[in-house]
Scaffold this active site. Structure first.
Site, PDB file in Angstrom:
ATOM      1  N   ASN A  29      19.580  48.509 -22.975  1.00 49.31           N
ATOM      2  CA  ASN A  29      20.580  48.024 -23.926  1.00 49.31           C
ATOM      3  C   ASN A  29      21.495  46.933 -23.364  1.00 49.31           C
ATOM      4  O   ASN A  29      22.225  46.296 -24.112  1.00 49.31           O
ATOM      5  CB  ASN A  29      21.441  49.190 -24.425  1.00 49.31           C
ATOM      6  CG  ASN A  29      22.219  49.847 -23.306  1.00 49.31           C
ATOM      7  OD1 ASN A  29      21.651  50.372 -22.356  1.00 49.31           O
ATOM      8  ND2 ASN A  29      23.538  49.822 -23.412  1.00 49.31           N
ATOM      9  N   GLN A  32      16.699  48.960 -29.153  1.00 47.89           N
ATOM     10  CA  GLN A  32      16.269  47.954 -30.131  1.00 47.89           C
ATOM     11  C   GLN A  32      14.818  47.519 -29.946  1.00 47.89           C
ATOM     12  O   GLN A  32      14.351  46.617 -30.636  1.00 47.89           O
ATOM     13  CB  GLN A  32      17.191  46.740 -30.060  1.00 47.89           C
ATOM     14  CG  GLN A  32      18.587  47.024 -30.577  1.00 47.89           C
ATOM     15  CD  GLN A  32      19.383  45.765 -30.804  1.00 47.89           C
ATOM     16  OE1 GLN A  32      19.542  44.959 -29.900  1.00 47.89           O
ATOM     17  NE2 GLN A  32      19.891  45.589 -32.023  1.00 47.89           N
ATOM     18  N   THR A  36      23.315  58.468 -30.408  1.00 44.88           N
ATOM     19  CA  THR A  36      24.005  59.373 -29.497  1.00 44.88           C
ATOM     20  C   THR A  36      23.683  60.823 -29.815  1.00 44.88           C
ATOM     21  O   THR A  36      23.366  61.620 -28.919  1.00 44.88           O
ATOM     22  CB  THR A  36      25.526  59.139 -29.547  1.00 44.88           C
ATOM     23  OG1 THR A  36      25.829  57.855 -28.999  1.00 44.88           O
ATOM     24  CG2 THR A  36      26.274  60.200 -28.747  1.00 44.88           C
ATOM     25  N   CYS A  50      29.856  50.378 -25.645  1.00 45.79           N
ATOM     26  CA  CYS A  50      30.414  51.694 -25.306  1.00 45.79           C
ATOM     27  C   CYS A  50      30.997  51.719 -23.902  1.00 45.79           C
ATOM     28  O   CYS A  50      31.741  52.636 -23.552  1.00 45.79           O
ATOM     29  CB  CYS A  50      29.336  52.771 -25.434  1.00 45.79           C
ATOM     30  SG  CYS A  50      28.672  52.934 -27.102  1.00 45.79           S
ATOM     31  N   THR A  72      24.425  69.012 -44.394  1.00 38.32           N
ATOM     32  CA  THR A  72      23.718  68.410 -45.525  1.00 38.32           C
ATOM     33  C   THR A  72      23.290  66.982 -45.204  1.00 38.32           C
ATOM     34  O   THR A  72      24.100  66.163 -44.776  1.00 38.32           O
ATOM     35  CB  THR A  72      24.627  68.404 -46.770  1.00 38.32           C
ATOM     36  OG1 THR A  72      25.020  69.738 -47.063  1.00 38.32           O
ATOM     37  CG2 THR A  72      23.895  67.817 -47.960  1.00 38.32           C
TER      38      THR A  72
END
Length: 389
Positions: free
Chosen positions: A157, A191, A73, A338, A249
């Site tokens: 997907n 995928q 995302t 989702c 980070t």
């Protein structure tokens, strides 16, 4: 159902491969910031650089063209919103730009285009054919002199169709030459890298989004390939990590786990694709033989080998059947996890047909641990559920 649960929802999330987990555990103690100067930081930076180089090697690109993200995302947002913001910073009004996106994309792509439209861009949606394939000629019909970007996912997907990215790229390159312009090709890999070689130059993509959690790696990390052709602006601000495009980070251990998973899927790709395709095709044949009027929502010859999306006629919705199968110890989805809150699948709806087809969907997605016996139990259980009055 007795025994271990049957997991057929690999398209939503894959378990972490043991070798990826091993790499994660080996580096989890490396808490030093890889941006530092001391020995511990330098060691962490070395692991991060190694992970980036290995992933780049699998994609056939340079390490500097890979930026780490928190997942698919975020990679999609950095690619698409970052491109729009870059055009704005170049003093180009988005009102003068045209963008093309496939209508069957994941919400993390479609919502980016909704935002670009709110920012002033003009959006065109390219529709798939009846088998879920986004044809290059349909993209060509929508291109304009003001087109700046096209986004088509590599492996869908929900229904698993593999899109002809290289053919679409050729259309874009011809358009660029004709109008002396630049059109960026973005793709959410999904995928597809599990079972297809993800060489970015062969695919012709300029921006390529990857998610570790879809590829047997740890969740919480992804990557974005950014070709030298593309100029992006940051959408996350801070210390300027990842070429200034993704401040924050970096998580060294997650990167190491992601790289290890990519190593494994590359080695296993051909054999696993063949194994799963046979399992999936046999499973599809059994479903067609035992469930009257079932509809397969793709051409399996052009579908990722681990996916099967079907629509079952009748009063029982896909959601009802999925919940009943879950109660019986079988895990699967009706559509993208989702989008499970939505009544119908926007992907299957785009294929045409009666309204029930997009409501009564079941998505079976197989994986490393799937066996023929599990699929046989799934067929038997599904038959019993459908036969209930």
């Amino acid at each position: 159902m007795k025994g271990r649960p049957i997991y057929l929802d690999y398209a939503s999330a894959t378990p972490v491969h043991p070798k990826a987990l091993q790499a994660l555990n080996k580096t989890i103690h490396m808490f030093a910031n890889p941006g530092g100067l001391h020995a511990e930081a330098v060691a962490a930076k070395r692991v991060l650089d190694d992970a980036r180089e290995r992933i780049a090697a699998h994609l056939g690109c340079k390490a500097r063209e890979i930026i780490f993200t928190s997942g698919l995302t975020e990679a999609n947002n950095i690619a698409l919103i970052g491109l729009a913001r870059s055009l704005e910073l170049q003093k180009r009004s988005l009102k003068d730009t045209h963008w093309i996106v496939s209508s069957i994309e994941h919400s993390s792509v479609l919502e980016c285009f909704s935002e670009i439209e709110r920012m002033g861009g003009t959006i065109s949606h390219v529709e798939p054919d009846a088998k879920g394939i986004v044809r290059a000629e349909r993209v060509a019909e929508l291109l304009k002199p003001t087109t700046v970007a096209v986004s088509v996912g590599w492996g869908n997907n929900e229904i698993g169709t593999v899109q002809p990215l290289s053919a679409i790229a050729l259309v874009l390159r011809a358009h660029e030459k004709k109008y002396n312009t630049s059109v960026i090709l973005h793709s959410d890999a999904g995928q597809a890298p599990l079972y297809r070689s993800p060489q970015v130059h062969s695919l012709g993509v300029d921006l390529f989004s990857l998610g570790s959690g879809k590829l047997y790696g740890p969740r919480g990390i992804g990557a974005l390939y950014v070709s030298n052709k593309v100029s992006l602006a940051p959408i996350i601000f801070g210390g300027g990590q990842e070429r200034g495009l993704r401040s924050g980070t970096e998580d060294v251990a997650l990167a190491a786990g992601f790289a290890a998973a990519f190593d494994v899927i590359t080695i296993e790709r051909e054999a696993e694709a063949k194994r799963l395709q046979k399992l999936r095709d046999d499973f599809a044949s059994e479903i067609v033989a035992h469930i009257p009027s079932v509809v397969i929502n793709s051409d399996l010859k052009h579908t990722l080998p681990h996916m099967l999306n079907v629509s079952i006629p009748g009063e029982r919705t896909g959601e009802y059947l999925a919940l009943q199968l879950d109660h019986a110890g079988i895990s699967l989805s009706t559509k993208s996890a989702c989008d499970e809150g939505n009544k119908a699948s926007h992907v299957v709806a785009a294929l045409g047909g009666p309204e029930w087809r997009a409501i009564n969907t079941l998505r079976f997605s197989l994986g490393r641990n799937t066996s023929a016996s599990e699929l046989k139990k799934t067929i038997n259980t599904l038959q019993l559920l459908i036969a209930k009055k």
